[in-house]
Design an enzyme around this catalytic site. Structure first.
Site, mmCIF file in Angstrom:
data_model
loop_
_atom_site.group_PDB
_atom_site.id
_atom_site.type_symbol
_atom_site.label_atom_id
_atom_site.label_comp_id
_atom_site.label_asym_id
_atom_site.label_seq_id
_atom_site.Cartn_x
_atom_site.Cartn_y
_atom_site.Cartn_z
ATOM 1 N N ASP A 6 -7.470 30.454 -5.163
ATOM 2 C CA ASP A 6 -6.718 29.392 -4.509
ATOM 3 C C ASP A 6 -5.453 30.057 -3.954
ATOM 4 O O ASP A 6 -5.080 31.162 -4.356
ATOM 5 C CB ASP A 6 -6.383 28.256 -5.485
ATOM 6 C CG ASP A 6 -6.020 26.964 -4.737
ATOM 7 O OD1 ASP A 6 -5.691 27.039 -3.536
ATOM 8 O OD2 ASP A 6 -6.060 25.888 -5.352
HETATM 9 C C1 BGC Z 1 -5.131 23.902 -2.707
HETATM 10 C C2 BGC Z 1 -6.536 24.203 -2.223
HETATM 11 C C3 BGC Z 1 -6.506 24.473 -0.746
HETATM 12 C C4 BGC Z 1 -5.562 25.640 -0.487
HETATM 13 C C5 BGC Z 1 -5.475 26.047 0.967
HETATM 14 C C6 BGC Z 1 -4.125 24.966 -2.277
HETATM 15 O O1 BGC Z 1 -2.836 24.547 -2.487
HETATM 16 O O2 BGC Z 1 -5.132 23.796 -4.115
HETATM 17 O O3 BGC Z 1 -7.391 23.134 -2.533
HETATM 18 O O4 BGC Z 1 -7.796 24.733 -0.295
HETATM 19 O O5 BGC Z 1 -4.263 25.272 -0.910
HETATM 20 O O6 BGC Z 1 -4.784 25.103 1.703
#
Ligand code: BGC
Length: 735
Positions: free
Chosen positions: A257
């Site tokens: 993530d």
């Molecule tokens: C979130 C993810 C997301 C990623 C990219 C993170 O803060 O937890 O679900 O895909 O950001 O935007």
């Protein structure tokens, strides 16, 4: 026509991806490219070249950057290379209902169309990888991201994520199942350490991921921010190598993530994959901004075997080959914001709405003769599609409930008034929402209306629609990532206002409650007419009005048990919710499993939802072929209007040798639109493997020989039929 025939026909109509190679062919293409790459180039395949991209490496035939985009209900606009911002002008895309709404449809066909819509819009935008679906199980109603997930039950989540992923990937792009794993709260999500026993992990929190990878053939997995037993999910060898690769045979790419990478050699040596972050923050494996290659240096220093880099890089190349990105094969053409996509948003939304009460038969509303409509609650005209952090989108238009009511009751005077609730609401500034901490609290005054004035307007109206629930964003009790809701209940002033309004006992009042998660309500016994919806995207208002006026007969059922009080929930009673070390001590008693185990009555049970018609269930029958039962349930529409019904099959374990839940969902099916008097026989398959529990001693799923029961439910508590079945011999399953 039976459900089986319908599904096969629909699947044929869905068409196939053009560019996809077989797994072996893709692996071959990936290996050929890998063989040409330098260590630095391989390193580039293991980290972003910016916030949402992987580097182009034209020397080896990777001629363009691999592009990613959130989320599970829209294709979010492209982002700046070095930060979280959007370049101008922002792209516009259809916003579909959130996954919590999709879960309430209990409909694999909507899941497939949902996925195909996203896939088509990705191709039209040149996006290669979707950062969705999210399949984390709802463990607590406070989780700020429940609206982005598929409810509280592993079987429901698994069965819906598979067609969605297949739909996305049928457009020669990749889907990413996230957040692996045990990311069941947002409270301190970037640091919290989670602890779960093996049985619960395997029975509750892993099945949707497993189905996504094995049946849906999702090409990408995103790890979560949290730690699992002291080790960051992004560098957890047991989960990444042990479960994903060795047990499930996952061949695709793993990525962190955004900002979830914590080391270089430790991560890559433990099965870690691609490091993602806002561009500027990428630094452990490859630093694109400064052009540095720490992973290559770690290999040269003997800290990382080059074979580990090759293995991880090969996974990236494999995904690029499967989608046609690497080979240059023609990929399926996409489209965006078409009337077809808008109709899918509207139809899926309407089919997800759950009718909770219709005690006086007020719904469907009569539209003739309505001269004055009062909508109470400013939220009814607040746009949501641009909110929700990574779940947000940029839409060509958004129909709020208020706008849709105005259009539908075009001849009437339609007025919007705020609640008679004096409130101040705390706002949290999350300029960098993905990183916990540093939030700034502010107070905002909410619009207030004098109760006498509101009462006079309500009494003068032919129809009153009260709109309550949550919104997306960072104010108190709103739903969004990186923060849980602080209270189960809505603010006391709002609850009091609901009591005040309902005490006026208006005969023509409908309550519409919108949230992606159960919310504590103290007034529901006073609400004769109550409709629950989740976030429905850009056609939200139309979908809700379609149901209110009866153009669509509601057929949604709850995907989350709705507790009477927070104190009734498993995490509250077990004291297993905090921001530091979270032990899942309630074990597999999650959702309805908990309420049934503790004999606590929920406000509304899992799987519950009313209709404008009634359904009679005929005698169910079951036939076994090999290790698979086929359960047939005839469903007849016994009312006056066409409607759809969801039939749920639960298993019970009367002779169980080990501790088991009272019952567990094993399958479900939804009828087509049945006219009055029409019957459809739904066919639902359950295998012996589906009855297994995880045995800690053998580390195997095990189905014991013995007696089992299949329960045919209109909800988890409304059981319409039972069938006794036997399993002849005990079987241990590798997974
Ligand atoms: C979130 C993810 C997301 C990623 C990219 C993170 O803060 O937890 O679900 O895909 O950001 O935007």
């Amino acid at each position: 026509m039976t459900k089986t025939i319908f599904t096969v026909t629909a699947a044929l109509a869905a068409g196939c991806a053009l560019a996809q190679l077989s797994d072996d062919e893709a692996l071959k293409a990936a290996k050929e490219t890998l063989a040409k790459m330098t260590l630095e180039e391989k390193t580039q395949l293991l980290a972003g070249s910016g916030t949402m991209t992987l580097a182009a490496i034209p020397r080896v035939g990777i001629n363009a950057e691999w592009t990613m985009s959130d989320n599970s209900s829209t294709v979010r606009p492209a982002m700046n290379r070095w930060d979280w911002g959007y370049p101008q002008p922002r792209s516009e895309n259809t916003k579909l209902p959130s996954l919590s709404a999709l879960a309430q449809t209990w409909d694999v066909e909507w899941a497939r169309k949902h996925g195909e819509t996203l896939g088509a819009e990705m191709r039209d935008r040149g996006v290669d990888e979707l950062l969705g679906p999210g399949v984390n199980i709802m463990r607590t109603p406070l989780n700020g991201r429940n609206w982005e997930y598929l409810g509280e039950d592993p079987v429901l989540a698994a069965k819906l994520c598979v067609p969605m992923i297949k739909g996305v990937q049928s457009y020669d792009v990749a889907a990413t199942v996230k957040h692996f794993c045990l990311n069941n709260q947002e409270w301190n999500r970037n640091h919290v350490d989670t602890h779960v026993d093996a049985r619960t992990f395997n029975e509750i929190y892993l099945p949707a991921f497993k189905a996504a990878v094995q049946e849906g053939e999702a090409l990408c997995v995103m790890t979560s921010y949290n730690k699992v037993d002291g080790i960051w999910a992004s560098e957890n060898k047991y989960n990444q190598r042990g479960i994903l690769r060795d047990r499930w045979g996952f061949k695709g790419l793993i990525e962190t993530d955004w900002g979830g990478q914590h080391s270089c050699d430790f991560a890559i040596n433990n099965g870690g994959g691609i490091e993602m972050h806002w561009g500027q923050g990428i630094k452990y494996l490859y630093n694109p901004k400064e052009g540095k290659f720490p992973l290559a240096e770690a290999v040269r220093a003997g800290k990382v075997p080059e074979a580990n880099v090759d293995e991880a890089a090969l996974h990236t190349l494999y995904v690029m080959a499967k989608t046609g990105f690497l080979t240059g094969a023609p990929r399926k053409a996409g489209e965006r914001n078409t009337p077809k996509h808008q109709q899918i948003a509207r139809g899926e939304g309407a089919d997800s709405i759950v009718l909770l009460r219709n005690a006086k038969g007020l719904l469907p509303l009569k539209t003739e003769g309505v001269k004055k409509v009062l909508v109470i609650g400013k939220g009814a005209n607040d746009k949501q599609c641009g909110k929700g952090c990574s779940g947000e989108g940029n839409v060509p238009y958004e129909i709020t409930l208020f706008a849709a009511v105005k259009k539908r009751f075009a001849e009437a005077e339609v007025k919007l008034m705020p609640f008679c609730a004096k409130m101040e609401i705390a706002t949290t500034d999350t300029s960098n929402a993905a990183i916990a901490g540093g939030h700034v609290e502010q107070k905002t005054k909410v619009d207030y209306c004098d109760p006498a004035e509101l009462k006079a307007a309500a009494e003068a109206a032919d129809l009153v629609i009260v709109f309550t629930g949550t919104e997306l964003g960072y104010q108190e009790n709103m739903e969004s990532e990186s923060r849980d809701r602080v209270e189960f209940c809505l603010p006391p002033a709002l609850q009091a206002a609901m009591h005040t309004i309902l005490d006026w006992k208006l005969p023509n009042l409908v309550v519409v409650s919108r949230s992606g998660t159960p919310v504590g309500y103290t007034w529901t016994d006073k609400a004769d007419t109550l409709v629950q919806t989740s976030y429905l995207g850009m056609e939200e208002g139309n979908s809700i009005v379609d149901v209110l006026v009866g153009d669509v007969n509601p057929s949604g059922k709850l995907a989350q048990s709705w507790p009477k009080a927070y104190a009734d929930t498993a995490v509250a009673q077990c004291g297993t919710y905090n921001g530091q070390n979270v032990s899942y001590n309630e074990r597999f008693y999650v959702g309805y499993r908990w309420f049934e185990h503790k004999k606590i009555e929920p406000l509304f049970p899992f799987g519950f939802g009313l209709s404008y018609t009634t359904f009679a269930y005929g005698d169910p029958s079951v036939v076994k072929t090999g290790d698979t039962w086929e359960i047939s349930v005839p469903v007849t529409n016994t009312g006056k209007v066409p409607g759809r019904e969801v039939v749920q099959i639960y298993a019970a374990y009367p002779g169980a040798k080990v501790e088991r839940c009272e019952k567990e969902l094993k399958g479900f099916a939804k009828t087509q639109l049945l006219g009055p008097g029409a019957t459809e026989t739904l066919k639902i398959k359950v295998t012996e493997r589906d009855l297994a529990y995880w045995d800690d001693f053998t580390n195997r799923f095990t189905t014991d020989a013995g007696d089992y029961e299949f329960l045919v439910g209109a909800s988890s508590v409304d059981i319409r039929g039972k069938m006794a079945v036997k399993v002849a011999g005990t079987t241990l399953y590798r997974d």
